[in-house]
Motif scaffolding. Structure first.
Motif, PDB file in Angstrom:
ATOM      1  N   ASP A 152      30.152 -34.953 -85.928  1.00 55.67           N
ATOM      2  CA  ASP A 152      29.123 -34.720 -84.916  1.00 55.67           C
ATOM      3  C   ASP A 152      29.053 -35.803 -83.853  1.00 55.67           C
ATOM      4  O   ASP A 152      28.673 -35.552 -82.720  1.00 55.67           O
ATOM      5  N   GLU A 153      29.368 -37.025 -84.189  1.00 53.82           N
ATOM      6  CA  GLU A 153      29.195 -38.134 -83.254  1.00 53.82           C
ATOM      7  C   GLU A 153      30.314 -38.260 -82.235  1.00 53.82           C
ATOM      8  O   GLU A 153      30.164 -38.902 -81.212  1.00 53.82           O
ATOM      9  N   LEU A 154      31.440 -37.662 -82.497  1.00 52.32           N
ATOM     10  CA  LEU A 154      32.610 -37.702 -81.624  1.00 52.32           C
ATOM     11  C   LEU A 154      33.161 -39.107 -81.419  1.00 52.32           C
ATOM     12  O   LEU A 154      33.874 -39.360 -80.454  1.00 52.32           O
ATOM     13  N   ALA A 155      32.824 -40.022 -82.310  1.00 48.96           N
ATOM     14  CA  ALA A 155      33.369 -41.380 -82.228  1.00 48.96           C
ATOM     15  C   ALA A 155      34.885 -41.319 -82.403  1.00 48.96           C
ATOM     16  O   ALA A 155      35.393 -40.638 -83.283  1.00 48.96           O
ATOM     17  N   GLY A 156      35.581 -42.007 -81.549  1.00 54.46           N
ATOM     18  CA  GLY A 156      37.038 -42.031 -81.617  1.00 54.46           C
ATOM     19  C   GLY A 156      37.708 -40.841 -80.965  1.00 54.46           C
ATOM     20  O   GLY A 156      38.907 -40.628 -81.150  1.00 54.46           O
ATOM     21  N   ILE A 157      36.958 -40.072 -80.195  1.00 60.33           N
ATOM     22  CA  ILE A 157      37.542 -38.873 -79.581  1.00 60.33           C
ATOM     23  C   ILE A 157      38.688 -39.221 -78.635  1.00 60.33           C
ATOM     24  O   ILE A 157      39.625 -38.452 -78.471  1.00 60.33           O
ATOM     25  N   ASP A 158      38.634 -40.416 -78.036  1.00 57.97           N
ATOM     26  CA  ASP A 158      39.713 -40.792 -77.124  1.00 57.97           C
ATOM     27  C   ASP A 158      41.048 -40.919 -77.849  1.00 57.97           C
ATOM     28  O   ASP A 158      42.104 -40.712 -77.255  1.00 57.97           O
ATOM     29  N   LYS A 159      41.010 -41.216 -79.134  1.00 61.76           N
ATOM     30  CA  LYS A 159      42.251 -41.318 -79.907  1.00 61.76           C
ATOM     31  C   LYS A 159      42.898 -39.954 -80.135  1.00 61.76           C
ATOM     32  O   LYS A 159      44.071 -39.873 -80.466  1.00 61.76           O
ATOM     33  N   ALA A 160      42.132 -38.895 -79.948  1.00 62.65           N
ATOM     34  CA  ALA A 160      42.685 -37.549 -80.104  1.00 62.65           C
ATOM     35  C   ALA A 160      43.568 -37.175 -78.921  1.00 62.65           C
ATOM     36  O   ALA A 160      44.455 -36.331 -79.049  1.00 62.65           O
ATOM     37  N   GLY A 161      43.349 -37.790 -77.769  1.00 57.24           N
ATOM     38  CA  GLY A 161      44.188 -37.531 -76.603  1.00 57.24           C
ATOM     39  C   GLY A 161      44.069 -36.122 -76.062  1.00 57.24           C
ATOM     40  O   GLY A 161      45.060 -35.425 -75.914  1.00 57.24           O
ATOM     41  N   VAL A 162      42.849 -35.706 -75.760  1.00 53.69           N
ATOM     42  CA  VAL A 162      42.615 -34.361 -75.239  1.00 53.69           C
ATOM     43  C   VAL A 162      42.740 -34.365 -73.715  1.00 53.69           C
ATOM     44  O   VAL A 162      42.205 -35.244 -73.041  1.00 53.69           O
ATOM     45  N   ASP A 163      43.437 -33.383 -73.191  1.00 54.83           N
ATOM     46  CA  ASP A 163      43.576 -33.206 -71.740  1.00 54.83           C
ATOM     47  C   ASP A 163      43.544 -31.705 -71.473  1.00 54.83           C
ATOM     48  O   ASP A 163      44.418 -30.965 -71.925  1.00 54.83           O
ATOM     49  N   ILE A 164      42.513 -31.256 -70.747  1.00 54.47           N
ATOM     50  CA  ILE A 164      42.313 -29.835 -70.512  1.00 54.47           C
ATOM     51  C   ILE A 164      42.129 -29.590 -69.017  1.00 54.47           C
ATOM     52  O   ILE A 164      41.344 -30.282 -68.366  1.00 54.47           O
ATOM     53  N   ALA A 165      42.826 -28.601 -68.499  1.00 51.50           N
ATOM     54  CA  ALA A 165      42.685 -28.200 -67.098  1.00 51.50           C
ATOM     55  C   ALA A 165      42.261 -26.733 -67.053  1.00 51.50           C
ATOM     56  O   ALA A 165      42.742 -25.912 -67.840  1.00 51.50           O
ATOM     57  N   LEU A 166      41.372 -26.427 -66.121  1.00 52.93           N
ATOM     58  CA  LEU A 166      40.862 -25.065 -65.962  1.00 52.93           C
ATOM     59  C   LEU A 166      40.955 -24.658 -64.503  1.00 52.93           C
ATOM     60  O   LEU A 166      40.616 -25.445 -63.609  1.00 52.93           O
ATOM     61  N   THR A 167      41.395 -23.446 -64.269  1.00 52.66           N
ATOM     62  CA  THR A 167      41.295 -22.831 -62.953  1.00 52.66           C
ATOM     63  C   THR A 167      40.698 -21.445 -63.155  1.00 52.66           C
ATOM     64  O   THR A 167      40.997 -20.768 -64.145  1.00 52.66           O
ATOM     65  N   ALA A 168      39.833 -21.052 -62.237  1.00 52.87           N
ATOM     66  CA  ALA A 168      39.220 -19.721 -62.319  1.00 52.87           C
ATOM     67  C   ALA A 168      38.947 -19.231 -60.905  1.00 52.87           C
ATOM     68  O   ALA A 168      38.665 -20.019 -60.000  1.00 52.87           O
ATOM     69  N   ASN A 169      39.022 -17.923 -60.742  1.00 55.39           N
ATOM     70  CA  ASN A 169      38.813 -17.325 -59.429  1.00 55.39           C
ATOM     71  C   ASN A 169      38.201 -15.946 -59.587  1.00 55.39           C
ATOM     72  O   ASN A 169      38.605 -15.184 -60.459  1.00 55.39           O
TER      73      ASN A 169
END
Length: 167
Positions: free
Chosen positions: A74-91
């Motif tokens: 729940d705390e998301l501590a250490g989330i940067d170590k997961a290395g998440v990269d998300i891009a979104l485009t919508a139209n």
């Protein structure tokens, strides 16, 4: 290496599996590639594409360490170590038509384009950019947002530029 792909002829079918009503937005396609890395797993690429009558959207993402991501809690501590990269485009070419799918009335005829980039860095989730362009019959607007810490909502930068032809 494991590749996974799935196709759904209509997003409304999601409700069959979730026991929740889901709007009919169009075809949904998922393509992803997983691989092992050291003592963990990597989501090397994932693309979810929506192709509908009133909206098109694409979400692309990677996760460098799936075990860290799955173990966050729940705390998301250490989330940067997961290395998440998300891009979104919508139209959508017709915001009023799209809003009707959700039983919301937006009588103004306008198109909407959105791009966004989310990453994990410095122990948090950062909204690197959210750009929205509304091009309407009487209203044109450009919105640019950055948020350094999506978890605590700290470090907000926003720029809104709008032009209204008539009241």
């Amino acid at each position: 290496v494991v590749s996974l792909s799935a196709n759904l002829d209509d997003t409304a079918r999601i409700g069959k599996y979730t026991q929740q009503e889901f709007p009919s937005l169009g075809k949904l396609n998922l393509v992803s590639v997983f691989k092992s890395k050291d003592e963990s797993y990597v989501l090397e690429s994932a693309t979810i594409a929506l192709d509908g009558d009133y909206i098109t959207a694409e979400l692309n993402g990677v996760i460098d360490d799936l075990l860290v991501f799955a173990d966050l809690g729940d705390e998301l501590a250490g989330i940067d170590k997961a290395g998440v990269d998300i891009a979104l485009t919508a139209n959508t070419d017709s915001l009023s038509e799209l809003s009707g799918v959700f039983d919301i009335e937006i009588p103004v005829q306008s198109s909407l384009d959105i791009t966004a980039q989310l990453i994990t860095t410095n122990g948090t989730v950062e909204l690197q950019n959210l750009d929205a362009n509304l091009d309407g019959e009487h209203l044109d607007a450009t919105i640019k947002v950055k948020l350094k810490n999506l978890i605590t909502l700290a470090g907000l930068e926003a720029d809104i530029d709008a032009e209204l032809d008539t009241l």
